[in-house]
Enzyme design. Structure first.
Site, PDB file in Angstrom:
ATOM      1  N   LEU A 255       7.335   1.605   3.231  1.00  0.00           N
ATOM      2  CA  LEU A 255       8.245   2.084   2.198  1.00  0.00           C
ATOM      3  C   LEU A 255       8.987   3.341   2.646  1.00  0.00           C
ATOM      4  O   LEU A 255      10.097   3.602   2.188  1.00  0.00           O
ATOM      5  CB  LEU A 255       7.474   2.364   0.904  1.00  0.00           C
ATOM      6  CG  LEU A 255       6.816   1.140   0.252  1.00  0.00           C
ATOM      7  CD1 LEU A 255       5.995   1.576  -0.962  1.00  0.00           C
ATOM      8  CD2 LEU A 255       7.844   0.090  -0.131  1.00  0.00           C
TER       9      LEU A 255
ATOM     10  N   GLU B 281      -2.239   2.458   6.341  1.00  0.00           N
ATOM     11  CA  GLU B 281      -2.262   3.489   5.293  1.00  0.00           C
ATOM     12  C   GLU B 281      -3.016   4.741   5.742  1.00  0.00           C
ATOM     13  O   GLU B 281      -2.579   5.869   5.469  1.00  0.00           O
ATOM     14  CB  GLU B 281      -2.870   2.940   3.998  1.00  0.00           C
ATOM     15  CG  GLU B 281      -2.091   1.788   3.364  1.00  0.00           C
ATOM     16  CD  GLU B 281      -0.617   2.068   3.187  1.00  0.00           C
ATOM     17  OE1 GLU B 281      -0.236   3.238   3.000  1.00  0.00           O
ATOM     18  OE2 GLU B 281       0.170   1.113   3.257  1.00  0.00           O
TER      19      GLU B 281
ATOM     20  N   GLY C 276       0.832  -1.199   0.000  1.00  0.00           N
ATOM     21  CA  GLY C 276       0.000   0.000   0.000  1.00  0.00           C
ATOM     22  C   GLY C 276       0.862   1.241   0.000  1.00  0.00           C
ATOM     23  O   GLY C 276       2.063   1.183   0.287  1.00  0.00           O
TER      24      GLY C 276
HETATM   25 NI    NI Z   1       3.656   2.982   5.343  1.00  0.00          NI
END
Ligand code: NI
Length: 184
Positions: free
Chosen positions: A105, A147, A51
């Site tokens: 990420l 998210e 995500g």
């Molecule tokens: Ni994240």
């Protein structure tokens, strides 16, 4: 479409509360927001993430995308079809929590054990501005909580309750992967 640069921890945009999306602008088929959503999807896939939230590509807007189908990083997780959520609001959190290992990420190489509600109820809009109400549980609920946290300026570190359960990827694989916790 384009792969966008990922904002990493320390970039102040990750700590801002994201702005709501204007639904009229969203509905424009060739509009800038549709291009942004396409680029977020391409970036998520390119980075093998499950995500991504708009602040992670340096846009302070309430948009998240997620997908987990045949993802190499999460081979044991159930598939989640591609989903785009605009202006999402979690309206109910279950009292029951689950502990799962998360990565991000924007936090590159770190893994941490994070408590999340086992199930949630959510209101949002899809990428064309249609209202969505949904319930999610287990892995999908965890992904959505992770998210949507990005839209509140939060990262998974903020939700951890035991910082001894924070590891770099290599050490996570060496010392923790055998445990029966799920990996997100
Ligand atoms: Ni994240």
């Amino acid at each position: 479409m384009a792969v966008l640069e990922i904002a990493r921890l320390g970039n102040p945009i990750l700590r801002k509360v994201a702005e709501p999306v204007d639904l009229t602008a969203l509905a424009q088929k060739d509009g800038e927001l549709q291009r942004l959503i396409d680029d977020m999807i391409e970036t998520m896939r390119h980075e093998n993430g499950a995500g991504i939230a708009a602040p992670q590509v340096s846009r302070s807007l309430q948009i998240v995308v997620f997908e987990c189908e045949g993802n190499e990083r999460y081979p044991d997780r159930p598939d989640i079809p591609l989903t785009v959520l605009v202006n999402p609001v979690i309206t109910r959190y279950s009292g029951e929590t689950v502990m799962g290992w998360e990565g991000c990420l924007s936090l590159v190489d770190l893994r941490g054990l994070v408590p999340r509600s086992q199930s949630i109820r959510l209101e949002a809009y899809d990428r064309w501005g249609q209202r969505i109400e949904m319930e999610a549980d287990d892995f999908r609920a965890v992904v959505i909580q992770h998210e949507t946290d990005h839209l509140l300026g939060k990262v998974f570190l903020d939700r951890m309750t035991d910082m001894t359960q924070l590891a770099y990827q290599k050490e996570f694989e060496t010392y923790w992967l055998q445990s029966d916790s799920v990996e997100v």
